[in-house]
Design a protein around this motif. Structure first.
Motif, PDB file in Angstrom:
ATOM      1  N   CYS A  17      -1.387 -79.959  20.037  1.00 46.77           N
ATOM      2  CA  CYS A  17      -0.218 -80.042  20.893  1.00 46.77           C
ATOM      3  C   CYS A  17      -0.301 -78.919  21.912  1.00 46.77           C
ATOM      4  O   CYS A  17      -0.575 -77.792  21.549  1.00 46.77           O
ATOM      5  CB  CYS A  17       1.049 -79.799  20.052  1.00 46.77           C
TER       6      CYS A  17
ATOM      7  N   TYR B  35       4.713 -77.762  21.512  1.00 48.64           N
ATOM      8  CA  TYR B  35       5.241 -78.464  20.343  1.00 48.64           C
ATOM      9  C   TYR B  35       6.622 -79.046  20.580  1.00 48.64           C
ATOM     10  O   TYR B  35       7.060 -79.952  19.875  1.00 48.64           O
ATOM     11  CB  TYR B  35       5.266 -77.526  19.137  1.00 48.64           C
TER      12      TYR B  35
ATOM     13  N   THR C 187       6.921 -83.597  22.864  1.00 45.40           N
ATOM     14  CA  THR C 187       6.028 -84.412  22.049  1.00 45.40           C
ATOM     15  C   THR C 187       5.009 -85.182  22.893  1.00 45.40           C
ATOM     16  O   THR C 187       3.965 -85.571  22.395  1.00 45.40           O
ATOM     17  CB  THR C 187       6.821 -85.420  21.203  1.00 45.40           C
TER      18      THR C 187
ATOM     19  N   CYS D  69       1.515 -83.950  22.816  1.00 46.52           N
ATOM     20  CA  CYS D  69       0.826 -83.878  21.527  1.00 46.52           C
ATOM     21  C   CYS D  69      -0.117 -85.068  21.389  1.00 46.52           C
ATOM     22  O   CYS D  69       0.154 -86.152  21.886  1.00 46.52           O
ATOM     23  CB  CYS D  69       1.824 -83.928  20.384  1.00 46.52           C
TER      24      CYS D  69
ATOM     25  N   ASP E 108       1.848 -88.038  19.148  1.00 48.50           N
ATOM     26  CA  ASP E 108       3.236 -87.849  19.578  1.00 48.50           C
ATOM     27  C   ASP E 108       4.230 -88.379  18.559  1.00 48.50           C
ATOM     28  O   ASP E 108       5.306 -87.839  18.380  1.00 48.50           O
ATOM     29  CB  ASP E 108       3.461 -88.515  20.946  1.00 48.50           C
TER      30      ASP E 108
ATOM     31  N   TRP F 297       5.122 -85.774  15.861  1.00 53.21           N
ATOM     32  CA  TRP F 297       6.033 -84.710  16.291  1.00 53.21           C
ATOM     33  C   TRP F 297       7.404 -85.250  16.630  1.00 53.21           C
ATOM     34  O   TRP F 297       8.407 -84.576  16.413  1.00 53.21           O
ATOM     35  CB  TRP F 297       5.415 -83.917  17.443  1.00 53.21           C
ATOM     36  N   ASN F 298       7.470 -86.494  17.134  1.00 56.83           N
ATOM     37  CA  ASN F 298       8.784 -87.135  17.264  1.00 56.83           C
ATOM     38  C   ASN F 298       9.480 -87.126  15.910  1.00 56.83           C
ATOM     39  O   ASN F 298      10.647 -86.759  15.796  1.00 56.83           O
ATOM     40  CB  ASN F 298       8.629 -88.597  17.705  1.00 56.83           C
TER      41      ASN F 298
ATOM     42  N   TRP G 119      10.662 -83.568  14.794  1.00 56.42           N
ATOM     43  CA  TRP G 119      11.885 -83.057  15.444  1.00 56.42           C
ATOM     44  C   TRP G 119      13.086 -83.898  15.089  1.00 56.42           C
ATOM     45  O   TRP G 119      14.193 -83.380  14.928  1.00 56.42           O
ATOM     46  CB  TRP G 119      11.682 -82.951  16.955  1.00 56.42           C
TER      47      TRP G 119
END
Lengths: 351, 345, 420
Positions: B102, B105, B108, B111, B114, B117-118, B121
């Motif tokens: 990433c 961070y 997203t 990254c 993605d 990381w979606n 979060w």
């Protein structure tokens, strides 16, 4: 937050007047009643609707069936409609056929005269009626008794084993000093939080390696060593005074006897809580049984009811009805054992 | 613990009798194995008995929880779509590198993965909001149930009852209520409002996910808090009343401190559950709109299990990273619960 | 206590062992086909009293998620009804040595055998229980009420969407049309706009202008409210969502799904309105739908291949196929049954026969690039990437260009993973 503050000191009817917290309490309770129970009632109501009605918008609160009437001169019963006529009056007519946007209607009282009506002017005449076939058909198509038995077997066995092994472990962890106790407790707590859905593949390999696929034991065993249970029972057993155990040892009781004659009965409230949760969890288990069981004769109820969900269509009317059926035992357990559950949670202290 | 009056109701006694009959074979079995265990105890002493008591649980636990967890770690170092370890190739830290790749961070889109990381979060937001709201709602409910209510056990049951439903059913019921052609819109349209796609609005879908998970669990936590409230000696309040202490002060000075242990249990359990959130939200929103309610467990489940070309290695790596967070939470919990195990109550 | 447990344990173990003459069929249902196949199997067992066939009705989720694990473990049922036929082709049994007349199978089911074979092989693993074709439906009554002419033969997607939008505006409807949330569903239209998923080497090609054209249209239609937003936006990943209920409710005048919806529409719409099948609207290059369906395949790990072959042979008989299709309202895959015609659909709904006829007609329109997809093993990977990313664009999470880049990346990652 200030709304909540006074509840402890104020009581309803204090001085004969309604304090604003009383209003808040009433709103909270009755709002809660609607929000908590409403959805469940909606589910029960919907489970009695026909497939076409389930898809309908706006949804109706109650299930309806359309009314039909036998008109002389027509072989089949005709559906009844309320029709707004050109002069603004409303008549109840039976429909013979519909072609495009026009419908051919007939007054059941005067079957000779045919009336042409635009379909925008008609609404189906319906009465409250229950699509009970949502319940009866699955019963005929599924080996319901078998699934019920499997569900009961899994639930009871899993709960008994859970209670026995968890309480034994909790006893050891709360009443004995030994090396590695902290480590064992740490491991148990650390795994308290691992969701099953995360280790599905390795777990399936284990089950498959042990030859437990397509057996009820493959469903039962991975669920019984619940860290939650050990944790809960241990916390409770910590409150049992050690003197009681020492006194029994003086009387030459064996450790095993101490466990099941003294400690176990004293842990009853916590055991009751664990038992109830275990029953609810195992009864409702869905994902794991679906993975382990693929033979009709081994299905649990939850697996059986989901056999109505296909690739492109889901037969919601059956699923809803069967959901209601599977809810019944849990609700019964709760209704009868409510007092034990609530006092049990209170008693278990969860310190 | 409060003393409970002995049950005199016929139903309860019948149930107890039935229970006794059911348990009879179990107790018979238990006394049967006392003799061999006594011999074992003579030989090994108390330490040996501890092992006996721990063995069944730890054996099952080891085979069905610990071992798969360890295997999962090995999975995270292997590649390919094959499901069984023997058919998979070693790829080292490749999956971890992919997940950690990433530039920023917080964004997203920068990254490599993605979706992961979606999910991270989304889960973080969900946990913070859900646990905070759940605690407040459970607290309010407990305080209200602790008042001098008529039919208290009925009201207790009202709030507890959804705890008994399976998560799939919970998700299903609420989807039928919130979808465009659902019950909520019937009410909204009936009051002259516009029909809305509730579940296609990001904010509302998030609110629905939080709300429904609170709906499903609040009863359990409210009961834990209620138990704590009822254990607070009444004379403390009476004394406060005589002193003319303001109610707000009573709450902060008496109720909250004495309730702290229960509150802690509530927060810790709620936290654990929130991190694991899956079934009910998955059924409710399917992770949508877009990916706004897709949480870590769903990500792992889909990558490793539900998609057509599975990637068990990547899923395992994600679950190990998730496990890292959980271990931190556990350590916190251990620290806190140790503090609360000190005598005092 | 102990003894009871042991006894239960023993029975539990015993029940997993297969006895000779036992055949297990894993089957999922979208409608009544579970009952129909049970009837047919009962008839088979009367003819063959020494073979005991058990039908395990499962959720589609089981076929999709659990069966692949069983297969990789070398376990599983003897026969299964599956849809990911190509990806798992390595697990299917070659029935050729057990069939009385394999040529008969090649002749009647030949067109779809490549869908279920490993690349380059000539085995006979099973047959299609139903052929499906992606295509559209229109609410004729709504069009009439709005006084809008239904676009005719050769009408484009834009024609259809515009006409439907007029109807929707006139009748104050929710939206003009909806497409199921599925990459499979939009691949016919993509091909109509010139898309080709398959690269020269047989591996996935990067998303091309055809895909981009139709994807852009979809997003635009969603943004201006012509395409029903719920269906695509209300889930993440490649989760399937159908829009049938909205069509049934007359909330949309046009619905793009496929031939399998016919039975469903017929039961739920009843006499509420008239509906017609409209085939696939045209793009710049073609008016293509996409064929598909479910296959009944024999599984390699069976202990009694002879008995399995007997069951399969029975179910593949022309008269059995015919009856199955007539009762389930599915399009048969058996070439002989199709060419003989004369299927008597078991329904009173006059819309059904017309719709089925329209789909048969539309199957001639399937473009070569679309016709190649069912036998291509990366098709589902491609579909998945399309849905996941396009719906993110619709939800406002990605721009179209980012989405196209992500699609290529997703597909490349999955291909690389599969080849490791």
């Amino acid at each position: 937050m200030s709304a909540a503050l006074r509840f402890l000191t104020r009581r309803r009817g204090h001085g004969g007047r309604w304090h604003w917290t009383d209003v808040f309490t009433t709103v909270w309770l009755f709002g809660g009643l609607i929000i908590m129970f409403g959805p469940a009632l909606w589910l029960v109501g919907s489970s009695l609707k026909s497939p076409a009605q389930l898809a309908e918008f706006p949804p109706t609160l109650l299930p309806y069936v359309s009314q039909a009437v036998t008109v002389p001169g027509y072989d089949k019963p005709l559906d009844l409609y309320d029709v707004t006529m050109e002069d603004g009056t409303t008549r109840r007519l039976a429909q013979i056929r519909r072609v495009g946007t026009m419908a051919q209607m007939v007054d059941p009282a005067a079957p000779d005269e045919k009336i042409r009506v635009n379909i925008k002017q008609r609404t189906p005449a319906r009465e409250v009626g229950f699509a009970t076939e949502n319940y009866t058909e699955p019963f005929q198509r599924l080996d319901f008794v078998r699934y019920l038995w499997n569900s009961v077997f899994v639930t009871v066995m899993a709960t008994l084993i859970t209670l026995l092994t968890n309480s034994m472990a909790a006893f050891a962890l709360s009443k004995y000093e030994f090396r590695g106790r902290g480590a064992v407790m740490g491991i148990i707590l650390a795994t308290l939080m691992v969701p099953l859905s995360v280790i599905l593949v390795p777990l399936y390999s284990v089950i498959s390696g042990l030859g437990l696929t397509n057996t009820l034991w493959g469903v039962i065993l991975p669920t019984v060593a619940t860290p939650t249970g050990v944790f809960l029972l241990r916390q409770y057993m910590l409150t049992i005074p050690d003197e009681l155990l020492d006194a029994a040892r003086m009387d030459k009781a064996s450790e095993w006897q101490i466990y099941w004659r003294i400690v176990l009965p004293l842990t009853a409230p916590a055991l009751a809580v664990l038992a109830i949760f275990s029953v609810v969890w195992r009864w409702n288990d869905f994902l794991w049984p679906l993975i382990v069981l693929s033979r009709q004769e081994l299905y649990t109820l939850q697996v059986g009811l989901f056999s109505f969900s296909g690739e492109l269509n889901v037969q919601w009317h059956y699923i809803l009805a069967m959901t209601v059926v599977t809810m019944i035992p849990v609700v019964l357990v709760f209704v009868f054992l409510q007092r034990f559950i609530t006092t049990g949670i209170a008693g278990a202290g969860l310190k | 613990m409060r003393s409970r009056r002995p049950s005199s109701r016929p139903l309860a006694t019948t149930l107890q009798k039935a229970g006794a009959i059911l348990i009879a074979p179990v107790t018979a079995g238990l006394s049967l194995i006392d003799r061999p265990l006594r011999a074992w105890q003579k030989k090994t002493g108390h330490g040996g008995m501890a092992a006996v008591f721990l063995l069944p649980n730890m054996a099952i636990f080891g085979i069905f929880v610990l071992f798969p967890l360890a295997v999962n770690f090995i999975y995270s170092m292997t590649g390919g779509t094959a499901l069984f370890l023997a058919d998979r190739s070693f790829v080292g830290a490749q999956h971890y590198e992919r997940l950690a790749d990433c530039t920023n961070y917080l964004d997203t889109a920068t990254c490599k993965d993605d979706m992961f990381w979606n999910a991270v979060w989304n889960t973080a937001t969900f946990v913070v909001v859900q646990v905070a709201l759940l605690t407040v709602v459970a607290m309010t409910t407990a305080l209200i149930l602790n008042r001098d209510l008529r039919a208290r056990s009925f009201w207790r049951a009202v709030f507890f009852f959804p705890v008994l439903l399976s998560p799939v059913v919970v998700g299903l019921i609420w989807r039928w209520i919130l979808q465009r052609e659902g019950l909520l819109n019937l009410v909204v349209v009936g009051m002259g409002g516009d029909q809305t796609n509730w579940l296609t609005d990001r904010n509302f879908a998030f609110a629905a996910a939080v709300g429904v998970s609170i709906w499903a669990h609040v009863g359990f936590y409210a009961l834990i808090l209620l138990a704590g409230l009822q254990a607070i000696p009444k004379d403390l309040y009476e004394a406060a009343e005589i002193d003319g202490t303001r109610p707000a002060r009573v709450f902060w000075r008496i109720t909250l401190p004495l309730l702290a242990p229960n509150l802690l249990v509530v927060i810790v359990l709620a936290l654990i559950r929130a991190v694991q959130v899956f079934d009910e939200v998955y059924v409710l929103t399917g992770g949508g709109p877009g990916t706004s309610t897709m949480y870590l467990t769903q990500y792992i489940y889909e990558i490793g299990f539900a998609s057509i070309l599975r990637n068990p290695g990547l899923a395992a790596a994600a679950s190990i990273m998730m496990g890292g967070v959980l271990v931190v939470l556990t350590v916190m919990q251990l620290g806190l619960s140790r503090r609360n195990n000190r005598p005092g109550r | 206590m102990k003894r009871t447990v042991l006894a239960a344990l023993a029975t539990a173990f015993l029940s997993t062992t297969a006895f000779a003459g036992d055949v297990r069929v894993m089957w999922y249902s979208d409608g009544v086909e579970g009952e129909v196949i049970q009837d047919l199997l009962n008839r088979f067992m009367e003819e063959n009293p020494d073979i005991n066939v058990t039908l395990d009705n499962v959720a589609y989720k089981v076929i999709q998620e659990q069966l692949p694990i069983q297969l990789q473990a070398g376990e599983g049922p003897d026969i299964a009804r599956v849809t990911n036929i190509k990806e798992q082709a390595g697990h299917w049994l070659d029935l050729t040595p057990y069939l009385e007349n394999p040529d008969d199978w090649r002749e009647n089911f030949g067109a779809q055998l490549d869908w279920m074979r490993p690349d380059g092989s000539d085995i006979i693993p099973g047959f299609m229980t139903q052929l499906t074709l992606v295509g559209g439906f229109a609410n004729k009554t709504l069009f009439e009420q709005a006084g809008v002419e239904m676009p005719g033969q050769g009408a484009t997607w834009d024609d259809w969407v515009d006409a439907s939008a007029k109807v929707a505006a006139d009748q104050e409807l929710e939206a003009a049309f909806a497409i199921d949330r599925s990459g499979h569903r939009i691949s016919g239209p993509n091909v109509s706009y010139g898309a080709n998923y398959i690269g020269a080497d047989g591996m996935p090609a990067p998303v091309d202008d055809g895909v981009k054209t139709f994807a852009t249209k979809l997003v635009d239609w969603t943004n201006d409210g012509k395409m029903l937003k719920d269906v695509w936006v209300s889930a993440a990943g490649s989760t399937y969502r159908a829009a049938a209920d909205d069509f049934i409710n007359a909330a949309i005048p046009m619905y793009y799904s496929g031939s399998w919806q016919i039975a469903n529409l017929s039961t739920k719409i009843g006499d509420m309105f008239d509906w017609v099948a409209i085939g696939s609207p045209c793009g710049t290059d073609a008016c293509s739908g996409l064929a598909g369906g479910a296959a009944l395949v024999a599984i390699k790990y069976t202990k009694n291949p002879e008995d399995v072959a007997k069951v399969m042979e029975f179910l593949a008989r022309p008269e059995v196929v015919k009856e199955f299709s007539e009762r389930t309202l599915f399009l048969p895959a058996h070439a002989g049954v199709v060419s003989d015609g004369g299927l008597e659909w078991q329904t009173e709904d006059k819309n059904v026969a017309a719709a089925l006829g329209k789909f048969v007609e539309a199957s001639a329109e399937v473009a070569p690039n679309a016709a190649a997809l069912p036998a291509w093993k990366w098709a589902n990977v491609y579909y998945g990437a399309l849905v996941t990313r396009i719906s993110q664009v619709m939800a406002g999470e990605l721009t179209l260009d980012d989405a196209f880049a992500r699609m290529d990346q997703d597909i490349a990652d999955q291909v690389a993973q599969a080849q490791q």
